[in-house]
Design a protein around this motif. Structure first.
Motif, short mmCIF file in Angstrom:
data_model
loop_
_atom_site.label_atom_id
_atom_site.label_comp_id
_atom_site.label_asym_id
_atom_site.label_seq_id
_atom_site.Cartn_x
_atom_site.Cartn_y
_atom_site.Cartn_z
N LYS A 1 0.85 -1.19 0.00
CA LYS A 1 0.00 0.00 0.00
C LYS A 1 0.89 1.24 0.00
CE LYS A 1 -3.50 -2.35 2.69
NZ LYS A 1 -4.16 -2.44 4.00
N PRO A 2 0.40 2.33 -0.55
CA PRO A 2 1.18 3.57 -0.51
C PRO A 2 1.44 3.99 0.94
CG PRO A 2 -0.60 3.76 -2.08
CD PRO A 2 -0.80 2.48 -1.35
N CYS A 3 2.66 4.37 1.22
CA CYS A 3 3.09 4.84 2.54
C CYS A 3 2.83 3.80 3.62
CB CYS A 3 2.42 6.16 2.90
SG CYS A 3 2.75 7.47 1.74
N GLU A 4 3.03 2.54 3.31
CA GLU A 4 2.79 1.47 4.26
C GLU A 4 3.69 1.64 5.48
OE1 GLU A 4 3.33 -3.29 4.38
OE2 GLU A 4 2.48 -2.43 2.57
N GLY A 5 3.10 1.58 6.64
CA GLY A 5 3.86 1.71 7.88
C GLY A 5 4.08 3.15 8.30
N GLN A 6 3.63 4.10 7.52
CA GLN A 6 3.80 5.51 7.84
C GLN A 6 2.53 6.03 8.52
OE1 GLN A 6 6.66 7.22 7.27
NE2 GLN A 6 7.56 5.38 6.44
N ILE A 7 2.71 6.81 9.56
CA ILE A 7 1.59 7.39 10.29
C ILE A 7 1.51 8.87 9.95
CG2 ILE A 7 0.63 7.84 12.57
CD1 ILE A 7 2.22 5.40 13.55
N GLY A 8 0.32 9.37 9.81
CA GLY A 8 0.13 10.79 9.55
C GLY A 8 -0.69 11.00 8.30
N GLU A 9 -0.89 12.27 8.00
CA GLU A 9 -1.67 12.65 6.82
C GLU A 9 -0.90 12.36 5.54
OE1 GLU A 9 -4.80 13.94 6.56
OE2 GLU A 9 -4.98 13.52 8.70
N HIS A 10 -1.60 11.82 4.58
CA HIS A 10 -1.00 11.57 3.26
C HIS A 10 -1.37 12.74 2.37
CE1 HIS A 10 0.05 7.54 4.48
NE2 HIS A 10 -1.18 7.37 4.91
N ASP A 11 -0.37 13.30 1.72
CA ASP A 11 -0.62 14.49 0.92
C ASP A 11 0.24 14.46 -0.33
OD1 ASP A 11 -1.58 17.01 0.19
OD2 ASP A 11 0.06 18.03 1.22
N GLY A 12 -0.29 14.93 -1.42
CA GLY A 12 0.48 15.10 -2.65
C GLY A 12 0.43 13.88 -3.56
N GLU A 13 1.33 13.91 -4.50
CA GLU A 13 1.39 12.91 -5.56
C GLU A 13 2.09 11.64 -5.07
OE1 GLU A 13 3.28 12.69 -10.06
OE2 GLU A 13 3.31 14.55 -8.94
N LEU A 14 1.61 10.50 -5.50
CA LEU A 14 2.25 9.23 -5.18
C LEU A 14 3.33 8.94 -6.21
CD1 LEU A 14 -0.72 6.91 -4.25
CD2 LEU A 14 1.01 7.79 -2.73
N ARG A 15 4.50 8.53 -5.72
CA ARG A 15 5.63 8.16 -6.59
C ARG A 15 6.29 6.92 -6.02
NH1 ARG A 15 8.35 13.06 -9.39
NH2 ARG A 15 6.74 14.63 -9.16
N PHE A 16 6.93 6.17 -6.90
CA PHE A 16 7.64 4.98 -6.45
C PHE A 16 9.10 5.34 -6.16
CE2 PHE A 16 9.98 1.01 -6.93
CZ PHE A 16 9.26 0.21 -6.05
N TYR A 17 9.54 5.07 -4.95
CA TYR A 17 10.93 5.27 -4.53
C TYR A 17 11.53 3.91 -4.20
CZ TYR A 17 9.59 10.17 -4.06
OH TYR A 17 9.15 11.44 -4.30
N VAL A 18 12.79 3.88 -3.84
CA VAL A 18 13.47 2.63 -3.50
C VAL A 18 12.76 1.94 -2.33
CG1 VAL A 18 15.64 1.64 -2.72
CG2 VAL A 18 15.66 3.50 -4.35
N ASN A 19 12.25 2.72 -1.41
CA ASN A 19 11.59 2.14 -0.24
C ASN A 19 10.09 1.93 -0.46
OD1 ASN A 19 11.07 4.85 -0.30
ND2 ASN A 19 11.48 5.21 1.86
N GLY A 20 9.60 2.01 -1.68
CA GLY A 20 8.20 1.74 -2.00
C GLY A 20 7.44 2.97 -2.44
N TRP A 21 6.13 2.82 -2.56
CA TRP A 21 5.26 3.91 -2.96
C TRP A 21 5.10 4.87 -1.80
CZ3 TRP A 21 3.75 4.88 -7.77
CH2 TRP A 21 3.82 3.85 -8.71
N ARG A 22 5.35 6.14 -2.05
CA ARG A 22 5.24 7.16 -1.01
C ARG A 22 4.55 8.39 -1.56
NH1 ARG A 22 6.23 3.45 2.15
NH2 ARG A 22 8.30 3.05 2.94
N CYS A 23 3.79 9.05 -0.68
CA CYS A 23 3.20 10.34 -1.04
C CYS A 23 4.26 11.42 -0.80
CB CYS A 23 1.94 10.60 -0.22
SG CYS A 23 2.24 10.87 1.52
N ASP A 24 3.94 12.65 -1.20
CA ASP A 24 4.90 13.74 -1.01
C ASP A 24 5.25 13.96 0.45
OD1 ASP A 24 5.09 14.17 -3.71
OD2 ASP A 24 3.74 15.90 -3.75
N ALA A 25 4.29 13.73 1.34
CA ALA A 25 4.54 13.96 2.77
C ALA A 25 5.49 12.92 3.36
CB ALA A 25 3.22 13.95 3.53
N HIS A 26 5.54 11.71 2.79
CA HIS A 26 6.38 10.64 3.34
C HIS A 26 7.54 10.27 2.41
CE1 HIS A 26 2.47 9.90 5.48
NE2 HIS A 26 3.33 10.10 6.47
N SER A 27 7.82 11.08 1.43
CA SER A 27 8.90 10.79 0.48
C SER A 27 10.27 10.94 1.15
CB SER A 27 8.80 11.74 -0.71
OG SER A 27 9.01 13.06 -0.25
#
Length: 98
Positions: free
Chosen positions: A7-33
């Motif tokens: 799932k996007p931002c898996e294991g991350q707590i907090g508000e999800h904001d912005g565009e989803l992108r794939f990084y080395v550590n998985g799918w992340r929103c702008d807030a958790h990139s």
């Protein structure tokens, strides 16, 4: 790698904001990139390719030299019309006639 879909931002707590992108550590929103985790501003897109990137001739096509003597001698492949024209050009420059 696991076969499950993360799932996007898996294991991350907090508000999800912005565009989803794939990084080395998985799918992340702008807030958790990764750049947001380091406290850096959002990276801006680069300039892209130059305007004439696809219209610039290749240096390979410019470096090929078609030698009339090689074509006329049969050492270089060519169409029969090009072969005859090259033979005529070589004979004409040598001062002989066929």
């Amino acid at each position: 790698m696991s076969s499950r879909i993360a799932k996007p931002c898996e294991g991350q707590i907090g508000e999800h904001d912005g565009e989803l992108r794939f990084y080395v550590n998985g799918w992340r929103c702008d807030a958790h990139s990764p750049w947001a985790a380091k406290g850096l501003p959002k990276p801006q897109p680069g300039p892209g390719l130059p305007a004439g990137a696809w219209t610039t001739p290749s240096p390979l096509s410019d470096s090929r030299v078609h030698d009339d003597r090689a074509v006329a001698s049969g050492k270089r492949r060519s169409s029969p019309t090009t072969y005859r024209a090259a033979q005529a050009a070589v004979h004409h420059t040598n001062g002989t006639s066929a």
